[in-house]
Design a protein around this motif. Structure first.
Motif, PDB file in Angstrom:
ATOM      1  N   SER A 221       0.843  -1.194   0.000  1.00  0.00           N
ATOM      2  CA  SER A 221       0.000   0.000   0.000  1.00  0.00           C
ATOM      3  C   SER A 221       0.874   1.238   0.000  1.00  0.00           C
ATOM      4  O   SER A 221       2.024   1.205   0.451  1.00  0.00           O
ATOM      5  N   MET A 222       0.308   2.338  -0.509  1.00  0.00           N
ATOM      6  CA  MET A 222       1.012   3.600  -0.424  1.00  0.00           C
ATOM      7  C   MET A 222       1.250   3.972   1.032  1.00  0.00           C
ATOM      8  O   MET A 222       2.229   4.639   1.375  1.00  0.00           O
ATOM      9  N   GLY A 223       0.344   3.506   1.918  1.00  0.00           N
ATOM     10  CA  GLY A 223       0.507   3.765   3.339  1.00  0.00           C
ATOM     11  C   GLY A 223       1.723   3.087   3.934  1.00  0.00           C
ATOM     12  O   GLY A 223       2.148   3.433   5.037  1.00  0.00           O
ATOM     13  N   GLY A 224       2.288   2.122   3.225  1.00  0.00           N
ATOM     14  CA  GLY A 224       3.496   1.473   3.694  1.00  0.00           C
ATOM     15  C   GLY A 224       4.750   2.277   3.422  1.00  0.00           C
ATOM     16  O   GLY A 224       5.833   1.932   3.900  1.00  0.00           O
ATOM     17  N   HIS A 225       4.616   3.359   2.648  1.00  0.00           N
ATOM     18  CA  HIS A 225       5.763   4.201   2.309  1.00  0.00           C
ATOM     19  C   HIS A 225       5.603   5.631   2.802  1.00  0.00           C
ATOM     20  O   HIS A 225       6.593   6.334   2.999  1.00  0.00           O
ATOM     21  N   VAL A 226       4.361   6.054   2.969  1.00  0.00           N
ATOM     22  CA  VAL A 226       4.076   7.431   3.377  1.00  0.00           C
ATOM     23  C   VAL A 226       3.108   7.400   4.556  1.00  0.00           C
ATOM     24  O   VAL A 226       2.100   6.693   4.507  1.00  0.00           O
ATOM     25  N   PRO A 227       3.389   8.134   5.637  1.00  0.00           N
ATOM     26  CA  PRO A 227       2.461   8.142   6.779  1.00  0.00           C
ATOM     27  C   PRO A 227       1.131   8.785   6.411  1.00  0.00           C
ATOM     28  O   PRO A 227       1.094   9.883   5.855  1.00  0.00           O
ATOM     29  N   LEU A 228       0.044   8.081   6.697  1.00  0.00           N
ATOM     30  CA  LEU A 228      -1.297   8.569   6.407  1.00  0.00           C
ATOM     31  C   LEU A 228      -2.104   8.630   7.697  1.00  0.00           C
ATOM     32  O   LEU A 228      -2.201   7.627   8.414  1.00  0.00           O
ATOM     33  N   ASN A 229      -2.674   9.779   7.978  1.00  0.00           N
ATOM     34  CA  ASN A 229      -3.475   9.942   9.185  1.00  0.00           C
ATOM     35  C   ASN A 229      -4.583   8.902   9.251  1.00  0.00           C
ATOM     36  O   ASN A 229      -5.291   8.670   8.272  1.00  0.00           O
ATOM     37  N   GLY A 230      -4.735   8.284  10.411  1.00  0.00           N
ATOM     38  CA  GLY A 230      -5.820   7.340  10.619  1.00  0.00           C
ATOM     39  C   GLY A 230      -5.495   5.903  10.271  1.00  0.00           C
ATOM     40  O   GLY A 230      -6.277   5.005  10.560  1.00  0.00           O
ATOM     41  N   PHE A 231      -4.327   5.669   9.650  1.00  0.00           N
ATOM     42  CA  PHE A 231      -3.987   4.321   9.188  1.00  0.00           C
ATOM     43  C   PHE A 231      -2.823   3.718   9.975  1.00  0.00           C
ATOM     44  O   PHE A 231      -2.017   2.976   9.420  1.00  0.00           O
ATOM     45  N   ALA A 232      -2.728   4.007  11.251  1.00  0.00           N
ATOM     46  CA  ALA A 232      -1.566   3.572  12.033  1.00  0.00           C
ATOM     47  C   ALA A 232      -1.381   2.060  12.005  1.00  0.00           C
ATOM     48  O   ALA A 232      -0.274   1.561  11.777  1.00  0.00           O
ATOM     49  N   ALA A 235      -1.058   0.818   8.032  1.00  0.00           N
ATOM     50  CA  ALA A 235       0.159   1.299   7.378  1.00  0.00           C
ATOM     51  C   ALA A 235       1.411   0.673   7.984  1.00  0.00           C
ATOM     52  O   ALA A 235       2.374   0.373   7.268  1.00  0.00           O
ATOM     53  N   SER A 236       1.411   0.470   9.294  1.00  0.00           N
ATOM     54  CA  SER A 236       2.575  -0.144   9.941  1.00  0.00           C
ATOM     55  C   SER A 236       2.805  -1.557   9.415  1.00  0.00           C
ATOM     56  O   SER A 236       3.944  -1.958   9.144  1.00  0.00           O
ATOM     57  N   SER A 237       1.724  -2.315   9.262  1.00  0.00           N
ATOM     58  CA  SER A 237       1.859  -3.688   8.767  1.00  0.00           C
ATOM     59  C   SER A 237       2.288  -3.711   7.307  1.00  0.00           C
ATOM     60  O   SER A 237       3.071  -4.573   6.889  1.00  0.00           O
ATOM     61  N   LYS A 238       1.798  -2.760   6.517  1.00  0.00           N
ATOM     62  CA  LYS A 238       2.182  -2.707   5.108  1.00  0.00           C
ATOM     63  C   LYS A 238       3.626  -2.226   4.938  1.00  0.00           C
ATOM     64  O   LYS A 238       4.322  -2.643   4.005  1.00  0.00           O
ATOM     65  N   ALA A 239       4.071  -1.358   5.836  1.00  0.00           N
ATOM     66  CA  ALA A 239       5.473  -0.935   5.804  1.00  0.00           C
ATOM     67  C   ALA A 239       6.382  -2.129   6.082  1.00  0.00           C
ATOM     68  O   ALA A 239       7.433  -2.299   5.448  1.00  0.00           O
ATOM     69  N   PRO A 264      -0.761   0.228  -4.455  1.00  0.00           N
ATOM     70  CA  PRO A 264      -1.879   1.027  -4.980  1.00  0.00           C
ATOM     71  C   PRO A 264      -2.126   2.256  -4.108  1.00  0.00           C
ATOM     72  O   PRO A 264      -1.849   2.253  -2.909  1.00  0.00           O
ATOM     73  N   SER A 265      -2.686   3.294  -4.725  1.00  0.00           N
ATOM     74  CA  SER A 265      -2.939   4.524  -3.965  1.00  0.00           C
ATOM     75  C   SER A 265      -4.330   4.539  -3.358  1.00  0.00           C
ATOM     76  O   SER A 265      -4.481   4.698  -2.159  1.00  0.00           O
ATOM     77  N   PHE A 332      10.793  -3.418  -9.516  1.00  0.00           N
ATOM     78  CA  PHE A 332      10.625  -3.816  -8.116  1.00  0.00           C
ATOM     79  C   PHE A 332       9.404  -3.139  -7.516  1.00  0.00           C
ATOM     80  O   PHE A 332       8.651  -3.751  -6.761  1.00  0.00           O
ATOM     81  N   LEU A 333       9.164  -1.875  -7.882  1.00  0.00           N
ATOM     82  CA  LEU A 333       8.065  -1.111  -7.290  1.00  0.00           C
ATOM     83  C   LEU A 333       7.080  -0.667  -8.361  1.00  0.00           C
ATOM     84  O   LEU A 333       7.471  -0.104  -9.385  1.00  0.00           O
ATOM     85  N   TYR A 334       5.802  -0.919  -8.110  1.00  0.00           N
ATOM     86  CA  TYR A 334       4.715  -0.461  -8.975  1.00  0.00           C
ATOM     87  C   TYR A 334       3.787   0.420  -8.143  1.00  0.00           C
ATOM     88  O   TYR A 334       3.483   0.099  -6.991  1.00  0.00           O
ATOM     89  N   THR A 335       3.332   1.520  -8.741  1.00  0.00           N
ATOM     90  CA  THR A 335       2.480   2.453  -7.998  1.00  0.00           C
ATOM     91  C   THR A 335       1.234   2.801  -8.812  1.00  0.00           C
ATOM     92  O   THR A 335       1.107   3.914  -9.327  1.00  0.00           O
ATOM     93  N   PRO A 336       0.297   1.867  -8.943  1.00  0.00           N
ATOM     94  CA  PRO A 336      -0.921   2.155  -9.708  1.00  0.00           C
ATOM     95  C   PRO A 336      -1.874   3.065  -8.935  1.00  0.00           C
ATOM     96  O   PRO A 336      -1.942   3.016  -7.708  1.00  0.00           O
ATOM     97  N   GLY A 337      -2.603   3.880  -9.674  1.00  0.00           N
ATOM     98  CA  GLY A 337      -3.612   4.729  -9.051  1.00  0.00           C
ATOM     99  C   GLY A 337      -3.274   6.203  -9.133  1.00  0.00           C
ATOM    100  O   GLY A 337      -2.143   6.599  -9.423  1.00  0.00           O
ATOM    101  N   ARG A 338      -4.280   7.019  -8.853  1.00  0.00           N
ATOM    102  CA  ARG A 338      -4.121   8.468  -8.909  1.00  0.00           C
ATOM    103  C   ARG A 338      -3.159   8.961  -7.832  1.00  0.00           C
ATOM    104  O   ARG A 338      -3.258   8.572  -6.675  1.00  0.00           O
TER     105      ARG A 338
END
Length: 382
Positions: A221-232, A235-239, A264-265, A332-338
């Protein structure tokens, strides 16, 4: 006259390189995020440096060399045949896994679709619409016995051919809420499913991957690379999953196995849900007092916002996952989505306060309120 000639030479190099690179990008349908925006910017800066600082000979030589290296670094879309290849996908009951199982089945891949419930609606639909090449596998990735049973079942199917690919797709979100409000059990669940389950599947199935020199693909997830409010929790597990995949890419490279991560975004799947009552029942009294029940109840607005802005078209994720599995030279890295590529760039290359402010605004606008204690004290979060 000499200055004019140098300008013409630089222009000729720029036009020739730009045309060649554009043709290669279009021919191979390379997405702009995979074409290395940072590389293009670096070439632009290098060109300015060469023109104003170095001599004509040294500048043109250096710029031409850099452009040549960049040109040959653009990925070529050489796809392998799907015939004879088998892929295990976890979490095929719904969402990305369900769609990917259908997509790969149409391409002729022998799909082992891991599901939580072989009699559930998602599994029944796969049986109904897919070919006989698709095989449903009972697979709870937090259950070691089920993973080992799935390993034996798949091994009996593929014999000595090896397993070409594993797609770690199974995942849970838990809740979208302030990290202090998310029950600890949700943190544990996210880690067990999104990270530890993938680790366990990888360890058990790795011998089959090494035998085929295949592919290991993680839907992060994008949350695994960038901190997103509400996804602690999520996002931690995806990181953790993203870092595990990065290390495994190095560890498995000597065996000829290629590893990729798809981040994905924002897409509309049924991973979202709202169970605010569980938060109210588990939060400590003083925390509930500071935040206020109305604040917690209002969290459900976040789910509606996420659904509203999420894309229902999952095809970008399917395309990237297929490229990771079947391309001759996958990324290695794919980033689909807006905004999937822009958001990490904003976080890594701009001042920290910009990404923090934008994230906070998105979190606040969807609720338009502060915790009770901050409202009473007339303070802002910052």
């Amino acid at each position: 006259m000499a200055h004019l000639n140098s300008r013409l030479l630089y222009l000729a190099v720029g036009v020739f390189f730009s045309g060649s690179a554009l043709h290669k990008l279009m021919k191979n349908k390379v997405k702009i995020e995979n074409a290395s925006v940072s590389g293009l910017l670096s070439l632009l800066i290098l060109g300015i440096f060469c023109f104003f600082v170095l001599s004509d000979t040294a500048g043109l030589t250096l710029l031409t060399l850099a452009c040549t290296i960049y040109y040959y670094s653009i990925p070529v879309r050489d796809m392998l045949s799907a015939e004879g290849k088998s892929v295990l996908i976890t979490g095929c009951d719904s969402g990305f896994g369900h769609a990917l199982a259908k997509h790969l089945d149409k391409l002729g891949v022998h799909v082992f679709a891991g599901v939580l419930d072989k009699k559930g609606p998602g599994a029944e639909e796969l049986k109904r619409v897919c070919s006989t090449h698709l095989c449903l596998i009972q697979l709870n990735i937090t259950n070691c016995e089920e993973i080992r049973k799935a390993y034996k079942e798949i091994s009996s199917y593929i014999q000595d051919a090896g397993l070409w690919g594993i797609v770690h797709n199974a995942g849970v979100l838990g809740y979208v809420a302030d990290g202090e409000l998310i029950p600890f059990s949700v943190y544990r669940q996210c880690m067990e499913v999104n990270f530890l389950g993938a680790v366990q599947v990888t360890q058990i199935f790795a011998p089959l991957l090494r035998k085929s020199k295949g592919r290991l693909v993680s839907i992060s997830s994008m949350g695994g690379h960038v901190p997103l409010n509400g996804f602690a929790a999520y996002a931690s597990s995806k990181a953790a999953l993203s870092m595990f995949s990065a290390v495994m890419r190095q560890d498995l490279s000597k065996w000829g196995v290629k590893v990729a991560v798809v981040c994905p975004s924002g897409f509309r799947t049924n991973i979202f849900g709202s169970q605010n009552q569980v938060i109210l029942d588990n939060v400590m009294p003083d925390v509930k007092e500071d935040y206020g029940e109305d604040y917690i109840e209002n969290l459900k607005g976040l789910y509606h916002t996420l659904h509203k802005f999420g894309s229902s078209d999952l095809s970008p994720v399917m395309e990237d996952a297929c490229h990771a599995l079947l391309a001759q030279t996958p990324n290695f890295l794919y980033t689909p989505g807006r905004l999937a590529y822009l958001i990490p760039c904003l976080y890594y290359y701009f001042p920290q306060w910009i990404s923090d402010w934008m994230g906070m605004q998105a979190f606040q606008i969807s609720r338009n309120m502060l915790p009770r204690a901050l409202r009473n004290n007339n303070k802002s979060i910052y």
